[in-house]
Design a protein around this motif. Sequence first.
Motif, PDB file in Angstrom:
ATOM      1  N   HIS A 185       0.833  -1.203   0.000  1.00  0.00           N
ATOM      2  CA  HIS A 185       0.000   0.000   0.000  1.00  0.00           C
ATOM      3  C   HIS A 185       0.872   1.259   0.000  1.00  0.00           C
ATOM      4  CE1 HIS A 185      -3.191   2.797   0.827  1.00  0.00           C
ATOM      5  NE2 HIS A 185      -2.572   3.194   1.923  1.00  0.00           N
ATOM      6  N   GLU A 186       1.886   1.286   0.842  1.00  0.00           N
ATOM      7  CA  GLU A 186       2.762   2.460   0.923  1.00  0.00           C
ATOM      8  C   GLU A 186       3.505   2.684  -0.394  1.00  0.00           C
ATOM      9  OE1 GLU A 186       2.799   4.845   3.221  1.00  0.00           O
ATOM     10  OE2 GLU A 186       1.137   3.696   4.055  1.00  0.00           O
ATOM     11  N   THR A 187       3.982   1.619  -1.018  1.00  0.00           N
ATOM     12  CA  THR A 187       4.686   1.738  -2.296  1.00  0.00           C
ATOM     13  C   THR A 187       3.759   2.301  -3.368  1.00  0.00           C
ATOM     14  OG1 THR A 187       6.164  -0.090  -1.744  1.00  0.00           O
ATOM     15  CG2 THR A 187       5.938   0.457  -4.082  1.00  0.00           C
ATOM     16  N   LEU A 188       2.542   1.779  -3.433  1.00  0.00           N
ATOM     17  CA  LEU A 188       1.576   2.297  -4.409  1.00  0.00           C
ATOM     18  C   LEU A 188       1.252   3.765  -4.144  1.00  0.00           C
ATOM     19  CD1 LEU A 188      -0.941  -0.659  -4.739  1.00  0.00           C
ATOM     20  CD2 LEU A 188       0.499   0.282  -6.538  1.00  0.00           C
ATOM     21  N   LYS A 189       1.044   4.093  -2.886  1.00  0.00           N
ATOM     22  CA  LYS A 189       0.705   5.463  -2.508  1.00  0.00           C
ATOM     23  C   LYS A 189       1.827   6.435  -2.894  1.00  0.00           C
ATOM     24  CE  LYS A 189       0.133   6.837   1.871  1.00  0.00           C
ATOM     25  NZ  LYS A 189      -0.368   6.847   3.245  1.00  0.00           N
ATOM     26  N   LEU A 190       3.066   6.056  -2.611  1.00  0.00           N
ATOM     27  CA  LEU A 190       4.207   6.903  -2.965  1.00  0.00           C
ATOM     28  C   LEU A 190       4.364   7.043  -4.475  1.00  0.00           C
ATOM     29  CD1 LEU A 190       6.877   5.745  -0.347  1.00  0.00           C
ATOM     30  CD2 LEU A 190       5.777   7.984  -0.485  1.00  0.00           C
ATOM     31  N   SER A 191       4.238   5.931  -5.193  1.00  0.00           N
ATOM     32  CA  SER A 191       4.360   5.970  -6.651  1.00  0.00           C
ATOM     33  C   SER A 191       3.268   6.832  -7.267  1.00  0.00           C
ATOM     34  CB  SER A 191       4.305   4.555  -7.237  1.00  0.00           C
ATOM     35  OG  SER A 191       5.402   3.801  -6.788  1.00  0.00           O
ATOM     36  N   ALA A 192       2.065   6.702  -6.764  1.00  0.00           N
ATOM     37  CA  ALA A 192       0.955   7.505  -7.273  1.00  0.00           C
ATOM     38  C   ALA A 192       1.166   8.985  -6.962  1.00  0.00           C
ATOM     39  CB  ALA A 192      -0.362   7.017  -6.676  1.00  0.00           C
ATOM     40  N   ALA A 193       1.630   9.287  -5.750  1.00  0.00           N
ATOM     41  CA  ALA A 193       1.847  10.680  -5.344  1.00  0.00           C
ATOM     42  C   ALA A 193       2.897  11.350  -6.224  1.00  0.00           C
ATOM     43  CB  ALA A 193       2.260  10.739  -3.873  1.00  0.00           C
ATOM     44  N   GLU A 194       3.932  10.583  -6.608  1.00  0.00           N
ATOM     45  CA  GLU A 194       4.960  11.135  -7.504  1.00  0.00           C
ATOM     46  C   GLU A 194       4.357  11.592  -8.832  1.00  0.00           C
ATOM     47  OE1 GLU A 194       8.034   8.209  -7.929  1.00  0.00           O
ATOM     48  OE2 GLU A 194       8.639   8.376  -5.824  1.00  0.00           O
ATOM     49  N   LEU A 195       3.263  10.973  -9.230  1.00  0.00           N
ATOM     50  CA  LEU A 195       2.587  11.323 -10.481  1.00  0.00           C
ATOM     51  C   LEU A 195       1.430  12.294 -10.248  1.00  0.00           C
ATOM     52  CD1 LEU A 195       2.494   7.740 -12.030  1.00  0.00           C
ATOM     53  CD2 LEU A 195       4.025   9.616 -12.663  1.00  0.00           C
ATOM     54  N   GLY A 196       1.252  12.705  -9.011  1.00  0.00           N
ATOM     55  CA  GLY A 196       0.152  13.612  -8.696  1.00  0.00           C
ATOM     56  C   GLY A 196      -1.196  12.924  -8.668  1.00  0.00           C
ATOM     57  N   PHE A 197      -1.182  11.608  -8.505  1.00  0.00           N
ATOM     58  CA  PHE A 197      -2.403  10.800  -8.525  1.00  0.00           C
ATOM     59  C   PHE A 197      -2.837  10.488  -7.105  1.00  0.00           C
ATOM     60  CE2 PHE A 197      -4.793   6.827  -8.861  1.00  0.00           C
ATOM     61  CZ  PHE A 197      -5.621   7.085  -9.939  1.00  0.00           C
ATOM     62  N   SER A 198      -4.121  10.603  -6.848  1.00  0.00           N
ATOM     63  CA  SER A 198      -4.675  10.291  -5.537  1.00  0.00           C
ATOM     64  C   SER A 198      -5.456   8.979  -5.620  1.00  0.00           C
ATOM     65  CB  SER A 198      -5.600  11.424  -5.087  1.00  0.00           C
ATOM     66  OG  SER A 198      -6.231  11.062  -3.888  1.00  0.00           O
ATOM     67  N   ILE A 199      -4.996   7.961  -4.929  1.00  0.00           N
ATOM     68  CA  ILE A 199      -5.651   6.648  -4.942  1.00  0.00           C
ATOM     69  C   ILE A 199      -6.910   6.702  -4.086  1.00  0.00           C
ATOM     70  CG2 ILE A 199      -5.447   4.219  -4.285  1.00  0.00           C
ATOM     71  CD1 ILE A 199      -2.431   4.456  -4.810  1.00  0.00           C
TER      72      ILE A 199
END
Length: 165
Positions: free
Chosen positions: A129-143
Motif C-alpha cells: 500500500h505504501e509503495t503504491l501510494k508513494l508511486s501515485a503521489a509522484e505522479l500527482g495521482f490520488s488513490i
Amino acid sequence: MSMDNLAFESGHNHQHCIDQALQQARTLCRERQQRLTPVRELVLKLIWQSHQPIGAYELLPALAEAGFNSAPPTVYRALEFLQEQGFVHRIASLNAFVGCPHPEDKHQGYFLICRNCHSTSELESAPVHETLKLSAAELGFSIEQETIEVTGLCPNCRNREGSDA
C-alpha cells in the motif's frame, strides 16, 4: 490460525470459518446499527463455505432452496450490502465474491488466487500500500481504491503438479 491463513490449507473445517464470519457480521451489524437479514446472512454463509470465490448466479439455487426469492436482484442487493459492510470482497478477474477474514477494519484488497483450484487468500500488506501510494503521489495521482489480484499456484496444486512430473 486465523481465517485468512486457511485458504490454502487442505482439509480444514470450513464450519469454523462460517461460524466466525457470521458471528463477526452479527456483532458488527449490531454495532453499526445495520440489519443482517436472513437473505444477507445466507449469502454470507454460502460465500464462506469454501475459500473459493463464488459468483452471484451460483448463489441463486441455494436461495431458492431456502425459500427466498431467487431473482438476481435479490442476491445482488445482498452482495452489495455485504461489500459495503466489508464482509466480502469482489474478485474482479473472476466476477465472484470471497469472504473477508477481517471486516472490522476498512482496508485494501490484496489477493493470491490459485489459477488451478481458484482458492483465494487475502493478504494484509502495508508495504504494498505504501509503495503504491508513494508511486501515485509522484505522479500527482490520488488513490481512492485499490485491489490487487495475483494469480499463481497454491501449495496444494503445486504439490499435485510436482507429483505428476
